[in-house]
Design a protein around this motif. Structure first.
Motif, PDB file in Angstrom:
ATOM      1  N   ASP A 148       0.833  -1.215   0.000  1.00 26.32           N
ATOM      2  CA  ASP A 148       0.000   0.000   0.000  1.00 26.32           C
ATOM      3  C   ASP A 148       0.864   1.260   0.000  1.00 26.32           C
ATOM      4  OD1 ASP A 148       0.708   0.492   2.765  1.00 26.32           O
ATOM      5  OD2 ASP A 148      -0.776  -1.007   3.322  1.00 26.32           O
ATOM      6  N   LYS A 149       2.152   1.080  -0.361  1.00 26.22           N
ATOM      7  CA  LYS A 149       3.093   2.205  -0.457  1.00 26.22           C
ATOM      8  C   LYS A 149       3.152   2.991   0.852  1.00 26.22           C
ATOM      9  CE  LYS A 149       2.111   2.575  -5.378  1.00 26.22           C
ATOM     10  NZ  LYS A 149       1.355   3.328  -6.392  1.00 26.22           N
ATOM     11  N   GLY A 150       3.292   2.249   1.949  1.00 24.55           N
ATOM     12  CA  GLY A 150       3.412   2.909   3.244  1.00 24.55           C
ATOM     13  C   GLY A 150       2.188   3.707   3.628  1.00 24.55           C
ATOM     14  N   GLY A 151       1.007   3.212   3.246  1.00 18.16           N
ATOM     15  CA  GLY A 151      -0.239   3.888   3.592  1.00 18.16           C
ATOM     16  C   GLY A 151      -0.694   4.925   2.593  1.00 18.16           C
ATOM     17  N   ASN A 152       0.097   5.182   1.554  1.00 16.14           N
ATOM     18  CA  ASN A 152      -0.303   6.174   0.540  1.00 16.14           C
ATOM     19  C   ASN A 152      -1.545   5.744  -0.224  1.00 16.14           C
ATOM     20  OD1 ASN A 152       1.497   8.651   0.110  1.00 16.14           O
ATOM     21  ND2 ASN A 152       3.010   7.034   0.430  1.00 16.14           N
ATOM     22  N   ASP A 153      -1.744   4.426  -0.359  1.00 17.10           N
ATOM     23  CA  ASP A 153      -2.905   3.922  -1.100  1.00 17.10           C
ATOM     24  C   ASP A 153      -4.138   3.736  -0.219  1.00 17.10           C
ATOM     25  OD1 ASP A 153      -1.496   3.912  -3.440  1.00 17.10           O
ATOM     26  OD2 ASP A 153      -1.036   1.760  -3.404  1.00 17.10           O
ATOM     27  N   ILE A 154      -4.005   4.032   1.057  1.00 21.31           N
ATOM     28  CA  ILE A 154      -5.159   3.937   1.958  1.00 21.31           C
ATOM     29  C   ILE A 154      -5.810   5.317   2.026  1.00 21.31           C
ATOM     30  CG2 ILE A 154      -5.963   3.403   4.287  1.00 21.31           C
ATOM     31  CD1 ILE A 154      -3.564   1.533   4.575  1.00 21.31           C
ATOM     32  N   LYS A 155      -6.828   5.511   1.207  1.00 25.19           N
ATOM     33  CA  LYS A 155      -7.479   6.815   1.118  1.00 25.19           C
ATOM     34  C   LYS A 155      -8.399   7.046   2.314  1.00 25.19           C
ATOM     35  CE  LYS A 155      -5.442   7.113  -2.812  1.00 25.19           C
ATOM     36  NZ  LYS A 155      -4.151   7.835  -2.876  1.00 25.19           N
ATOM     37  N   VAL A 156      -8.319   8.232   2.880  1.00 21.92           N
ATOM     38  CA  VAL A 156      -9.189   8.619   3.995  1.00 21.92           C
ATOM     39  C   VAL A 156      -9.626  10.069   3.781  1.00 21.92           C
ATOM     40  CG1 VAL A 156      -8.106   7.043   5.667  1.00 21.92           C
ATOM     41  CG2 VAL A 156      -7.218   9.387   5.392  1.00 21.92           C
ATOM     42  N   LEU A 157     -10.535  10.510   4.606  1.00 23.29           N
ATOM     43  CA  LEU A 157     -10.919  11.921   4.629  1.00 23.29           C
ATOM     44  C   LEU A 157     -10.350  12.548   5.885  1.00 23.29           C
ATOM     45  CD1 LEU A 157     -14.659  11.833   3.483  1.00 23.29           C
ATOM     46  CD2 LEU A 157     -12.681  12.558   2.141  1.00 23.29           C
ATOM     47  N   TRP A 158      -9.679  13.661   5.719  1.00 30.65           N
ATOM     48  CA  TRP A 158      -9.139  14.386   6.865  1.00 30.65           C
ATOM     49  C   TRP A 158      -9.910  15.691   6.994  1.00 30.65           C
ATOM     50  CZ3 TRP A 158      -6.642  13.792  11.157  1.00 30.65           C
ATOM     51  CH2 TRP A 158      -6.115  14.901  11.828  1.00 30.65           C
ATOM     52  N   HIS A 159     -10.766  15.771   8.017  1.00 27.01           N
ATOM     53  CA  HIS A 159     -11.646  16.930   8.183  1.00 27.01           C
ATOM     54  C   HIS A 159     -12.382  17.223   6.867  1.00 27.01           C
ATOM     55  CE1 HIS A 159     -10.476  18.187  12.301  1.00 27.01           C
ATOM     56  NE2 HIS A 159      -9.360  17.552  11.978  1.00 27.01           N
ATOM     57  N   TYR A 160     -12.934  16.152   6.280  1.00 31.28           N
ATOM     58  CA  TYR A 160     -13.788  16.186   5.087  1.00 31.28           C
ATOM     59  C   TYR A 160     -13.024  16.483   3.790  1.00 31.28           C
ATOM     60  CZ  TYR A 160     -17.297  16.289   8.738  1.00 31.28           C
ATOM     61  OH  TYR A 160     -18.035  15.981   9.840  1.00 31.28           O
ATOM     62  N   LYS A 161     -11.687  16.479   3.837  1.00 33.90           N
ATOM     63  CA  LYS A 161     -10.895  16.677   2.632  1.00 33.90           C
ATOM     64  C   LYS A 161     -10.153  15.387   2.282  1.00 33.90           C
ATOM     65  CE  LYS A 161     -10.152  21.637   3.290  1.00 33.90           C
ATOM     66  NZ  LYS A 161      -9.135  22.713   3.455  1.00 33.90           N
ATOM     67  N   LYS A 162      -9.996  15.133   0.990  1.00 27.90           N
ATOM     68  CA  LYS A 162      -9.320  13.916   0.549  1.00 27.90           C
ATOM     69  C   LYS A 162      -7.869  13.888   1.020  1.00 27.90           C
ATOM     70  CE  LYS A 162     -12.037  13.201  -3.652  1.00 27.90           C
ATOM     71  NZ  LYS A 162     -11.975  13.107  -5.136  1.00 27.90           N
ATOM     72  N   SER A 163      -7.484  12.748   1.537  1.00 25.40           N
ATOM     73  CA  SER A 163      -6.111  12.554   1.984  1.00 25.40           C
ATOM     74  C   SER A 163      -5.811  11.063   1.944  1.00 25.40           C
ATOM     75  CB  SER A 163      -5.909  13.139   3.389  1.00 25.40           C
ATOM     76  OG  SER A 163      -4.540  13.139   3.749  1.00 25.40           O
ATOM     77  N   ASN A 164      -4.739  10.656   2.574  1.00 28.49           N
ATOM     78  CA  ASN A 164      -4.440   9.236   2.731  1.00 28.49           C
ATOM     79  C   ASN A 164      -3.737   9.046   4.068  1.00 28.49           C
ATOM     80  OD1 ASN A 164      -1.395   9.224   2.289  1.00 28.49           O
ATOM     81  ND2 ASN A 164      -2.063  10.148   0.357  1.00 28.49           N
ATOM     82  N   LEU A 165      -3.651   7.817   4.515  1.00 31.11           N
ATOM     83  CA  LEU A 165      -3.133   7.559   5.862  1.00 31.11           C
ATOM     84  C   LEU A 165      -1.696   8.031   6.012  1.00 31.11           C
ATOM     85  CD1 LEU A 165      -4.008   6.346   8.563  1.00 31.11           C
ATOM     86  CD2 LEU A 165      -3.069   4.146   7.797  1.00 31.11           C
ATOM     87  N   HIS A 166      -0.908   7.852   4.964  1.00 31.80           N
ATOM     88  CA  HIS A 166       0.484   8.305   5.015  1.00 31.80           C
ATOM     89  C   HIS A 166       0.550   9.831   5.196  1.00 31.80           C
ATOM     90  CE1 HIS A 166       4.815   7.510   3.928  1.00 31.80           C
ATOM     91  NE2 HIS A 166       4.762   8.833   3.844  1.00 31.80           N
ATOM     92  N   ARG A 167      -0.237  10.520   4.421  1.00 33.54           N
ATOM     93  CA  ARG A 167      -0.223  11.987   4.486  1.00 33.54           C
ATOM     94  C   ARG A 167      -0.719  12.498   5.835  1.00 33.54           C
ATOM     95  NH1 ARG A 167      -0.471  16.193   0.563  1.00 33.54           N
ATOM     96  NH2 ARG A 167      -1.379  18.082   1.424  1.00 33.54           N
ATOM     97  N   VAL A 168      -1.696  11.814   6.404  1.00 30.80           N
ATOM     98  CA  VAL A 168      -2.203  12.216   7.726  1.00 30.80           C
ATOM     99  C   VAL A 168      -1.065  12.225   8.741  1.00 30.80           C
ATOM    100  CG1 VAL A 168      -3.655  11.478   9.668  1.00 30.80           C
ATOM    101  CG2 VAL A 168      -4.593  11.521   7.351  1.00 30.80           C
TER     102      VAL A 168
END
Length: 260
Positions: A148-168
């Motif tokens: 999952d590329k260190g969580g980069n492919d795990i898409k999430v919403l951060w305060h209703y904005k598109k992000s991913n677990l790695h970026r969080v």
């Protein structure tokens, strides 16, 4: 009508790039680590580092590893920012990335800085890179799963904005906390001399396993497409702060060992 279409295409590309890009710890995190490290440098190491960096501090050079990504000439260093090996396997037994990984990268930087025959130019380059890579090593998802590329492919919403677990974990929580790097560095936990020495014990590989252990917890902290918000920061931001502090303290130890 054509102009409107072009506008929305540009907007879409811009939003996609914002989500896809994932700078390790982000500038604020890396600079926090550099600033913390400065406090733990020996006088001898600090003087030699200031000479090499022509007066620049560790905070200002800490983003160097990300800055050079915009130059194709440095593409060979791309894989130095992380290491992925199975959670149930030892690093020495794992299949190695041919272009190198973060463990190899840190080791190489240290070797160059200790080499009396290395050029001044190389010493400056690899000192800057070492500061950056020691930061990356303490972001748990830089020792995450390859699939999952260190969580980069795990898409999430951060305060209703598109992000991913790695970026969080790289930057979203840090930026949401809304402190500058100098404020974060000033507001670290008070540690005794014994606690600092305990943090500095071990090797690069020991610290790699420690980050991997945290990565397992990070993966269990969120589900794909989950909406992450205040509660997530409440539950996990202290880990981020602790990792920033550990990284700075250990970076100083590595630099003191090199330059003392």
């Amino acid at each position: 009508m054509k102009q409107i279409t072009i506008f929305f295409v540009i907007l879409f590309i811009s939003q996609y790039n914002t989500v896809a890009a994932s700078p390790e710890w982000g500038a604020t995190g890396h600079r926090t680590i550099g600033e913390i490290a400065e406090k733990h440098l020996s006088k001898k190491a600090k003087k030699q580092i200031e000479t090499l960096l022509q007066g620049q501090g560790l905070a200002i050079v800490s983003t160097f590893g990300d800055d050079i990504k915009s130059d194709d000439a440095y593409d060979k260093f791309y894989t130095w920012h992380f290491v992925n090996f199975p959670f149930d396997q030892k690093y020495k037994d794992s299949e190695k990335e041919k272009r190198g990984d973060i463990v190899m990268g840190i080791t190489y930087c240290i070797d160059i800085l200790k080499d009396t025959n290395a050029s001044q130019e190389d010493k400056i380059f690899y000192l800057k890179f070492l500061v950056h890579l020691m930061g990356d090593l303490h972001q748990p998802l830089h020792v995450g799963r390859a699939e999952d590329k260190g969580g980069n492919d795990i898409k999430v919403l951060w305060h209703y904005k598109k992000s991913n677990l790695h970026r969080v974990w790289d930057s979203d929580m840090i930026e949401f906390y809304n402190m500058s790097y100098s404020e974060l560095a000033r507001n670290t936990s008070d540690l005794s001399k014994a606690q600092i020495q305990s943090i500095q014990q071990g090797s690069v590989l020991d610290w790699t396993y420690e980050s991997q252990s945290l990565a397992k917890k990070v993966y269990n902290s969120a589900q794909p497409d989950e909406k992450l918000s205040y509660r997530y920061s409440y539950d996990h931001f202290q880990i981020v702060r602790s990792q920033l502090q550990k990284s700075g303290i250990r970076l100083a130890k590595v630099l003191n060992d090199i330059f003392d």
